[in-house]
Design an enzyme around this catalytic site. Structure first.
Site, PDB file in Angstrom:
ATOM      1  N   SER A   1      16.032 -10.777  42.120  1.00  0.00           N
ATOM      2  CA  SER A   1      13.654 -10.680  42.453  1.00  0.00           C
ATOM      3  C   SER A   1      13.822 -11.632  43.465  1.00  0.00           C
ATOM      4  O   SER A   1      13.989 -12.708  43.451  1.00  0.00           O
ATOM      5  CB  SER A   1      13.194 -10.308  41.475  1.00  0.00           C
TER       6      SER A   1
ATOM      7  N   TYR B   1       9.515 -14.249  33.353  1.00  0.00           N
ATOM      8  CA  TYR B   1      10.326 -13.298  34.753  1.00  0.00           C
ATOM      9  C   TYR B   1      10.974 -13.845  36.048  1.00  0.00           C
ATOM     10  O   TYR B   1      11.841 -13.900  36.395  1.00  0.00           O
ATOM     11  CB  TYR B   1       9.842 -12.427  35.164  1.00  0.00           C
TER      12      TYR B   1
HETATM   13  N1  LIG Z   1      11.168  -2.639  41.010  1.00  0.00           N
HETATM   14  C1  LIG Z   1      10.336  -4.165  41.013  1.00  0.00           C
HETATM   15  O1  LIG Z   1       9.471  -4.004  41.182  1.00  0.00           O
HETATM   16  C2  LIG Z   1      11.283  -4.701  41.251  1.00  0.00           C
HETATM   17  C3  LIG Z   1      11.751  -5.388  41.476  1.00  0.00           C
HETATM   18  C4  LIG Z   1      12.610  -7.044  41.867  1.00  0.00           C
HETATM   19  C5  LIG Z   1      13.209  -6.686  41.149  1.00  0.00           C
HETATM   20  N2  LIG Z   1      13.166  -5.982  40.084  1.00  0.00           N
HETATM   21  C6  LIG Z   1      14.969  -5.750  38.866  1.00  0.00           C
HETATM   22  O2  LIG Z   1      15.385  -4.526  38.620  1.00  0.00           O
HETATM   23  C7  LIG Z   1      16.409  -4.643  38.625  1.00  0.00           C
HETATM   24  C8  LIG Z   1      15.608  -3.107  37.764  1.00  0.00           C
HETATM   25  O3  LIG Z   1      14.761  -2.479  37.648  1.00  0.00           O
HETATM   26  P1  LIG Z   1      14.357  -0.865  37.394  1.00  0.00           P
HETATM   27  O4  LIG Z   1      13.497  -1.794  38.592  1.00  0.00           O
HETATM   28  O5  LIG Z   1      15.061  -0.379  38.248  1.00  0.00           O
HETATM   29  O6  LIG Z   1      13.369  -1.037  36.805  1.00  0.00           O
HETATM   30  P2  LIG Z   1      12.847   0.489  35.686  1.00  0.00           P
HETATM   31  O7  LIG Z   1      13.410   1.933  36.187  1.00  0.00           O
HETATM   32  O8  LIG Z   1      12.862  -0.314  34.515  1.00  0.00           O
HETATM   33  O9  LIG Z   1      15.016   0.737  34.574  1.00  0.00           O
HETATM   34  C9  LIG Z   1      15.119  -0.754  34.005  1.00  0.00           C
HETATM   35  C10 LIG Z   1      16.592  -0.833  33.415  1.00  0.00           C
HETATM   36  O10 LIG Z   1      16.988  -0.593  32.615  1.00  0.00           O
HETATM   37  C11 LIG Z   1      17.377  -0.638  31.299  1.00  0.00           C
HETATM   38  N3  LIG Z   1      16.997  -1.269  30.226  1.00  0.00           N
HETATM   39  C12 LIG Z   1      15.695  -2.157  30.084  1.00  0.00           C
HETATM   40  N4  LIG Z   1      15.841  -2.491  28.410  1.00  0.00           N
HETATM   41  C13 LIG Z   1      17.070  -2.651  27.937  1.00  0.00           C
HETATM   42  C14 LIG Z   1      17.655  -3.019  27.178  1.00  0.00           C
HETATM   43  N5  LIG Z   1      17.394  -4.005  25.793  1.00  0.00           N
HETATM   44  N6  LIG Z   1      19.095  -3.030  26.545  1.00  0.00           N
HETATM   45  C15 LIG Z   1      19.391  -2.228  27.955  1.00  0.00           C
HETATM   46  N7  LIG Z   1      19.014  -1.305  28.928  1.00  0.00           N
HETATM   47  C16 LIG Z   1      17.434  -1.991  29.050  1.00  0.00           C
HETATM   48  C17 LIG Z   1      16.433   0.767  31.128  1.00  0.00           C
HETATM   49  O11 LIG Z   1      17.202   1.644  30.389  1.00  0.00           O
HETATM   50  P3  LIG Z   1      16.436   1.579  29.188  1.00  0.00           P
HETATM   51  O12 LIG Z   1      14.544   1.488  29.089  1.00  0.00           O
HETATM   52  O13 LIG Z   1      16.949   3.507  29.099  1.00  0.00           O
HETATM   53  O14 LIG Z   1      17.154   0.872  27.812  1.00  0.00           O
HETATM   54  C18 LIG Z   1      16.403   0.780  32.490  1.00  0.00           C
HETATM   55  O15 LIG Z   1      17.594   1.597  32.494  1.00  0.00           O
HETATM   56  C19 LIG Z   1      15.798  -4.779  36.710  1.00  0.00           C
HETATM   57  O16 LIG Z   1      16.392  -6.147  36.972  1.00  0.00           O
HETATM   58  C20 LIG Z   1      13.936  -5.637  37.133  1.00  0.00           C
HETATM   59  O17 LIG Z   1      13.927  -7.244  36.768  1.00  0.00           O
HETATM   60  C21 LIG Z   1      12.838  -4.721  39.738  1.00  0.00           C
END
Ligand SMILES: NC(=O)c1ccc[n+]([C@@H]2O[C@H](COP(=O)([O-])OP(=O)(O)OC[C@H]3O[C@@H](n4cnc5c(N)ncnc54)[C@H](OP(=O)(O)O)[C@@H]3O)[C@@H](O)[C@H]2O)c1
Length: 275
Positions: free
Chosen positions: A149, A162
């Site tokens: 991130s 985080y």
């Molecule tokens: N969106 C942003 O602003 C942003 C910015 C920078 C970095 N990121 C990073 O990008 C990555 C993806 O996030 P996203 O933005 O796509 O968010 P998201 O839509 O919330 O997706 C997160 C994914 O992680 C899975 N997950 C959560 N807890 C889990 C667990 N205990 N075991 C297995 N799977 C789990 C969720 O699936 P289930 O709930 O079905 O388990 C979901 O598929 C993350 O690492 C996040 O830190 C996001």
């Protein structure tokens, strides 16, 4: 295009939402079969059906809570039994807790570290030998992508764990990028800024966002472009403004940056004691 996973299998964590779904679509489009991991099985199955119809993708759905002890070992055993060899690993699952440290449930903090750090390292350690072996067969068909991130570049007051977890992911991945030099395996830390997924809602942190949100499509396209480069960089920031800000953070005094970031997010008042 130098990243061609056609005929290999890509394992994607967090494939039920956001970036994970988009990674699945883009890798399936390039002819990879998939292992889809997350907790929400219904979503994984719906995605598997979609990709099977659209691209003929063979998807292995593994519903799993990666914060549970032994989860990675279970995944390794399931794939070994099915004789699935992983050629690309996308460590994407992650979440963030928002608030002053003393206001956050300790169990949620444990889960955040377990998912963002512990599971990511365990998955990488478990599958890296397969990724390196796969690479021997064909040029540029194998990759390790760890989703960090822009939070990795500076401390994040009110998302302290985080920010630290993503700094870990960035540092860890850059070190592995060096270790994999000459092997042909592409190793990449993807650093998105704020993006339009379920992440913000889960972190309960809409107030802390500034600037325009990127879409999951834009973020994953950044990763695919980096993988397509002959010399894939150790890390890539998604979004021009995010890249500029990350560069500025690198040259500005640390104290100034912490103040700026600290003033940026809600809640602005100090918490009252809850116990
Ligand atoms: N969106 C942003 O602003 C942003 C910015 C920078 C970095 N990121 C990073 O990008 C990555 C993806 O996030 P996203 O933005 O796509 O968010 P998201 O839509 O919330 O997706 C997160 C994914 O992680 C899975 N997950 C959560 N807890 C889990 C667990 N205990 N075991 C297995 N799977 C789990 C969720 O699936 P289930 O709930 O079905 O388990 C979901 O598929 C993350 O690492 C996040 O830190 C996001």
């Amino acid at each position: 295009m130098t990243f061609d996973p056609m005929g290999t299998t890509a394992l994607i964590t967090g494939a039920s939402s956001g970036f994970g779904v988009e990674f699945a679509r883009r890798l399936a489009e390039r002819g990879a079969d998939l292992v889809l991991v997350a907790r929400r099985e219904d979503r994984l199955k719906a995605l598997a059906d979609e990709l099977s119809v659209r691209y003929g993708t063979v998807c292995t759905v593994v519903p799993l809570d990666l914060t549970e002890a032994g989860a990675v070992a279970r995944l390794v055993a399931i794939l070994a039994e099915k004789k699935v060899v992983v050629g690309t690993l996308v460590n994407n699952a992650g979440f963030g807790n928002h608030g002053f440290l003393t206001t956050i449930d300790p169990e949620r903090l444990d889960a955040e570290i377990a998912l963002n750090v512990t599971a990511l390292v365990a998955l990488t350690r478990a599958f890296l030998p397969e990724l390196l072996a796969q690479r021997k067969g064909a040029l540029g068909n194998s990759a390790l992508v760890n989703v960090a991130s822009t939070a990795a570049f500076q401390p994040i007051p009110r998302m302290a764990v985080y920010g630290a977890s993503k700094a870990f992911v960035l540092s860890f991945t850059e070190a592995l990028w060096y270790e994999a030099k000459g092997s042909g395996l592409k190793v990449l830390a993807l650093c998105p800024g704020p993006a339009d997924t379920e992440f913000i809602e889960i972190a309960d942190n809409a107030d802390a966002l500034f600037g325009k949100l990127e879409s999951a499509e834009q973020v994953v396209a950044t990763a695919m472009r980096a993988l397509d480069r002959r010399n894939t960089p150790a890390s890539v920031v998604s979004g021009t403004m995010n890249a500029v800000q990350s560069r500025l953070v690198g040259v500005a005094p640390r104290r100034v940056i912490i103040d700026i970031v600290g003033r940026g997010g809600a809640p602005k008042s100090r918490p009252t004691r809850t116990r």
